[in-house]
Design an enzyme around this catalytic site. Structure first.
Site, PDB file in Angstrom:
ATOM      1  N   HIS A 179      -5.502  -8.086  33.570  1.00  0.00           N
ATOM      2  CA  HIS A 179      -5.254  -6.850  32.819  1.00  0.00           C
ATOM      3  C   HIS A 179      -5.347  -5.633  33.733  1.00  0.00           C
ATOM      4  CE1 HIS A 179      -6.018  -9.419  29.298  1.00  0.00           C
ATOM      5  NE2 HIS A 179      -5.362  -8.507  28.603  1.00  0.00           N
ATOM      6  N   LYS A 202      -9.250  -1.669  31.518  1.00  0.00           N
ATOM      7  CA  LYS A 202      -9.731  -2.461  30.375  1.00  0.00           C
ATOM      8  C   LYS A 202     -11.233  -2.663  30.523  1.00  0.00           C
ATOM      9  CE  LYS A 202      -9.059  -6.873  27.930  1.00  0.00           C
ATOM     10  NZ  LYS A 202      -8.998  -6.317  26.576  1.00  0.00           N
TER      11      LYS A 202
HETATM   12  P1  NAP Z   1      -7.270   3.701  26.127  1.00  0.00           P
HETATM   13  O1  NAP Z   1      -6.006   4.115  26.808  1.00  0.00           O
HETATM   14  O2  NAP Z   1      -8.580   3.978  26.785  1.00  0.00           O
HETATM   15  O3  NAP Z   1      -7.229   4.348  24.673  1.00  0.00           O
HETATM   16  C1  NAP Z   1      -8.337   4.421  23.811  1.00  0.00           C
HETATM   17  C2  NAP Z   1      -8.225   5.743  23.072  1.00  0.00           C
HETATM   18  O4  NAP Z   1      -9.203   5.765  22.037  1.00  0.00           O
HETATM   19  C3  NAP Z   1      -8.492   6.933  23.975  1.00  0.00           C
HETATM   20  O5  NAP Z   1      -7.551   7.953  23.690  1.00  0.00           O
HETATM   21  C4  NAP Z   1      -9.922   7.344  23.549  1.00  0.00           C
HETATM   22  O6  NAP Z   1     -10.175   8.713  23.742  1.00  0.00           O
HETATM   23  C5  NAP Z   1      -9.861   7.009  22.080  1.00  0.00           C
HETATM   24  N1  NAP Z   1     -11.162   6.884  21.446  1.00  0.00           N
HETATM   25  C6  NAP Z   1     -12.339   6.462  21.963  1.00  0.00           C
HETATM   26  N2  NAP Z   1     -13.312   6.480  21.029  1.00  0.00           N
HETATM   27  C7  NAP Z   1     -12.731   6.924  19.892  1.00  0.00           C
HETATM   28  C8  NAP Z   1     -13.208   7.171  18.578  1.00  0.00           C
HETATM   29  N3  NAP Z   1     -14.497   6.997  18.255  1.00  0.00           N
HETATM   30  N4  NAP Z   1     -12.335   7.610  17.628  1.00  0.00           N
HETATM   31  C9  NAP Z   1     -11.042   7.821  17.925  1.00  0.00           C
HETATM   32  N5  NAP Z   1     -10.530   7.620  19.178  1.00  0.00           N
HETATM   33  C10 NAP Z   1     -11.367   7.176  20.140  1.00  0.00           C
HETATM   34  O7  NAP Z   1      -7.256   2.126  25.840  1.00  0.00           O
HETATM   35  P2  NAP Z   1      -6.012   1.183  25.490  1.00  0.00           P
HETATM   36  O8  NAP Z   1      -5.520   0.529  26.721  1.00  0.00           O
HETATM   37  O9  NAP Z   1      -5.047   1.931  24.628  1.00  0.00           O
HETATM   38  O10 NAP Z   1      -6.747   0.040  24.658  1.00  0.00           O
HETATM   39  C11 NAP Z   1      -7.453   0.322  23.464  1.00  0.00           C
HETATM   40  C12 NAP Z   1      -8.052  -0.951  22.924  1.00  0.00           C
HETATM   41  O11 NAP Z   1      -7.020  -1.827  22.470  1.00  0.00           O
HETATM   42  C13 NAP Z   1      -8.855  -1.783  23.956  1.00  0.00           C
HETATM   43  O12 NAP Z   1      -9.971  -2.355  23.319  1.00  0.00           O
HETATM   44  C14 NAP Z   1      -7.884  -2.880  24.360  1.00  0.00           C
HETATM   45  O13 NAP Z   1      -8.538  -4.056  24.799  1.00  0.00           O
HETATM   46  C15 NAP Z   1      -7.191  -3.110  23.038  1.00  0.00           C
HETATM   47  N6  NAP Z   1      -5.858  -3.736  23.119  1.00  0.00           N
HETATM   48  C16 NAP Z   1      -5.576  -4.633  22.146  1.00  0.00           C
HETATM   49  C17 NAP Z   1      -4.328  -5.221  22.095  1.00  0.00           C
HETATM   50  C18 NAP Z   1      -4.018  -6.178  20.981  1.00  0.00           C
HETATM   51  O14 NAP Z   1      -2.894  -6.707  20.931  1.00  0.00           O
HETATM   52  N7  NAP Z   1      -4.966  -6.446  20.088  1.00  0.00           N
HETATM   53  C19 NAP Z   1      -3.362  -4.888  23.045  1.00  0.00           C
HETATM   54  C20 NAP Z   1      -3.695  -3.965  24.020  1.00  0.00           C
HETATM   55  C21 NAP Z   1      -4.937  -3.372  24.039  1.00  0.00           C
HETATM   56  P3  NAP Z   1     -10.818   9.198  25.169  1.00  0.00           P
HETATM   57  O15 NAP Z   1      -9.793   8.859  26.203  1.00  0.00           O
HETATM   58  O16 NAP Z   1     -11.014  10.648  24.938  1.00  0.00           O
HETATM   59  O17 NAP Z   1     -12.098   8.412  25.343  1.00  0.00           O
END
Ligand code: NAP
Length: 209
Positions: free
Chosen positions: A123, A127
């Site tokens: 990844h 992550k």
């Molecule tokens: P990311 O780019 O770090 O995005 C996370 C976002 O959530 C950031 O904008 C963050 O803000 C915000 N955030 C943090 N705490 C929050 C809260 N309490 N309320 C509202 N927003 C909040 O991460 P990502 O790559 O998009 O991944 C996000 C999650 O999805 C991870 O856990 C990843 O493993 C998962 N994921 C799942 C799948 C699936 O198919 N299930 C696929 C891909 C990713 P800040 O930047 O200001 O902290």
């Protein structure tokens, strides 16, 4: 539907918000620090970080909103308890890409016929959880005793190889997510179907296919 998207400015959340809007939904973006205003919403989607999920689900259950969680690495038992107590439906898939669901299914089938297997999950470097939820669920589906190796590097999105070994042969099953758009159809399907599920937490896209 009017859908709250927690993490709407994140890497997946921003693509999800655009994909949901393109599919005709009204999106309410909620990122870290924004007020959590769920009035008038029909459902919520969460792509944030593991320690944010419980609070976000708590806000949803208070508003009686079904919730689709994409975030991985959160406490599933706690979320299930919360949702059951409030008679709310919550769905989580550790991987919303259909190809990844098929990879898990093929790996479970192959594990029955090969001697040993190991999983390599790769990844992007930001992550936070390791091993990935997909890798853990793949190992469970294969019978549990499968070592997992985690790679975190720039340039990657989400990839997994399941390598199975037998006498004089190996079999490799590999899935590559080349764009985060891959997660949009699975989330749309979950939003369509989440109300038909039992109260509490349901895990895995296979439960909807
Ligand atoms: P990311 O780019 O770090 O995005 C996370 C976002 O959530 C950031 O904008 C963050 O803000 C915000 N955030 C943090 N705490 C929050 C809260 N309490 N309320 C509202 N927003 C909040 O991460 P990502 O790559 O998009 O991944 C996000 C999650 O999805 C991870 O856990 C990843 O493993 C998962 N994921 C799942 C799948 C699936 O198919 N299930 C696929 C891909 C990713 P800040 O930047 O200001 O902290």
């Amino acid at each position: 539907m009017k859908i709250a998207v927690f993490g709407a400015r994140g890497k997946v959340g921003s693509i999800m918000a655009a994909g949901l809007a393109e599919a005709g939904h009204e999106v309410v973006p909620i990122d870290l620090g924004d007020p959590v205003e769920l009035g008038g919403c029909d459902a919520a989607v969460d792509f944030t970080q593991p320690d944010a999920v419980e609070d976000n689900v708590a806000a949803c259950v208070r508003a009686k909103l079904p919730c689709v969680i994409g975030t991985t690495g959160f406490d599933r038992a706690a979320v299930d308890r919360l949702a059951q107590e409030h008679n709310v439906r919550v769905f989580h898939a550790p991987n919303f890409a259909i190809g990844a669901v098929l990879m898990m299914r093929f790996a479970a089938e192959a594990a029955r016929h090969m001697q040993k297997a190991e999983i390599v999950e790769l990844h992007h470097e930001t992550k936070v959880d390791a091993p990935s939820g997909t890798a853990k669920d793949t190992a469970d589906a294969m019978g549990g005793d499968v070592p997992i190796h985690s790679v975190r590097l720039p340039g990657l999105i989400a990839h997994q190889e399941v390598i199975l070994g037998g006498q004089g042969q190996t079999l490799t099953i590999r899935h590559d997510t080349t764009s985060r758009d891959a997660f949009v159809p699975g989330v749309l399907l979950a939003l369509e179907r989440v109300r038909e599920l039992p109260a509490g937490l349901t895990v895995g896209l296979h439960a909807l296919l």
